[in-house]
Design a protein around this motif. Structure first.
Motif, short mmCIF file in Angstrom:
data_model
loop_
_atom_site.label_atom_id
_atom_site.label_comp_id
_atom_site.label_asym_id
_atom_site.label_seq_id
_atom_site.Cartn_x
_atom_site.Cartn_y
_atom_site.Cartn_z
N THR A 27 -3.23 -49.43 18.10
CA THR A 27 -4.50 -49.05 17.50
C THR A 27 -4.43 -49.34 16.00
O THR A 27 -3.52 -48.87 15.32
N ARG A 94 -7.67 -51.40 19.68
CA ARG A 94 -8.94 -50.91 19.12
C ARG A 94 -8.78 -50.76 17.61
O ARG A 94 -7.66 -50.80 17.10
N VAL A 96 -9.83 -48.20 14.39
CA VAL A 96 -10.33 -46.89 13.96
C VAL A 96 -10.30 -46.88 12.43
O VAL A 96 -9.24 -47.02 11.83
N LEU A 177 -15.59 -44.84 22.55
CA LEU A 177 -14.89 -44.21 21.43
C LEU A 177 -15.78 -43.16 20.76
O LEU A 177 -15.30 -42.10 20.35
N LEU A 299 -6.70 -39.92 22.15
CA LEU A 299 -6.78 -41.22 22.82
C LEU A 299 -5.84 -41.24 24.04
O LEU A 299 -4.75 -40.68 24.00
#
Length: 301
Positions: A27, A94, A96, A177, A299
């Motif tokens: 991530t 992903r 963030v 998300l 997560l």
């Protein structure tokens, strides 16, 4: 001890763009600049640092998740460039984003954390000419937010491997998300006081976490009350910054899930006397990082 690796020195015979520096799916935890980065850096365990084009990328573990902590650099151009860079060089699950923002929605105040559902680029626009009949833009687009004086939003056309090119005025953060952020926020409380910059800062009330609505970005440090009112009325914007919409666009083009957390350091021109970013950017950075770390914990991988 952090091990620093030079991207150029890893494989001099291989074109730089072809290098994968790490194969572990991770991530990306992205920040724009120093205070946002510092609020997370010390919590990364097992760090390995890479320098690519002068920018730091640190792999390691944060709240039980394999991550890449990085700075995008301030501005939409820097954010787009470094977002593509991290996607090209690492295995990314992903993105963030954790950072500060200016508040646009009058219901929000300094220290609040906002997680928008979509992001727009308010200066992807045409500048109209002035005529006897009023402002005359060179082109108009259905569905565009209304203009502010001579500035007429035109959106941006984006394609991905999964979707044909189309014009966006706002682009969505990843819905799954955002749904997880909503669950995390429901069980969290933020303190009115934080230790930031070596001293204690306190707000008049405990900050709130709000998930939903629209954020907007442009390469502008916006501190104008009239323009703030326009963004709230025409774009229904809740926060503004200088990077997020570019990150969401690049993530969309690469079919990578992305979400942005922003804590208010100032009110983008709505402050009573002067902009407060310099006063509250460390506090806001800590608040955003606190919510992001809870999100990482939640997560599934």
């Amino acid at each position: 001890m952090v091990r620093i690796l030079s991207a150029i020195g890893l494989c001099a015979a291989t074109p730089v763009l072809a290098q994968k520096l790490d194969d572990t799916p991770r991530t990306v935890v992205m920040t724009a600049f120093g205070p946002e980065y510092a609020a997370l850096e010390g919590a990364v365990t097992g760090p390995h640092a890479y320098a690519i084009n002068g920018m730091p990328f640190v792999t390691g573990t944060l709240d039980g998740k394999a991550v890449i902590l990085m700075k995008s650099g301030v501005s939409e151009v820097n954010a787009a460039m470094t977002t593509q860079l991290v996607l090209d060089r690492f295995a990314v699950r992903r993105i963030v984003f954790s950072g500060i923002a200016g508040g646009v929605d009058p219901a929000l105040t300094i220290g609040d954390v906002v997680v928008p559902e979509d992001w727009g680029q308010y200066l992807e626009a045409s500048f109209a000419r002035k005529t006897a009949q009023g402002w005359q833009p060179p082109e108009t687009f259905a569905g565009a937010p209304r203009n502010w004086q001579f500035v007429f939003p035109r959106g941006t056309t984006v394609a991905s491997a999964d979707h044909r090119a189309r014009r966006f005025f706002t682009m969505p953060a990843d819905p799954a998300l955002v749904a997880l952020a909503r669950k995390v926020a429901a069980g969290m409380a933020l303190s009115a006081c934080v230790e930031a910059g070596g001293h204690r800062q306190c707000l008049p009330r405990a900050p709130q976490i709000s998930v939903g609505g629209t954020g907007v970005s442009a390469g502008v440090y916006a501190d104008n009350a009239e323009f703030r009112e326009y963004l709230f009325g025409a774009w229904h914007a809740r926060v503004l910054d200088m990077e997020s919409a570019a990150v969401i666009q690049v993530a969309y083009a690469n079919t990578v899930p992305a979400i942005v957390f922003r804590s208010l350091s100032d009110l983008a021109g709505g402050d009573a006397d002067a902009n407060r970013m310099d006063t509250f950017m460390q506090l806001a950075s800590v608040n955003s990082a606190h919510v992001v770390r809870a999100f990482l914990t939640a997560l599934p991988d």
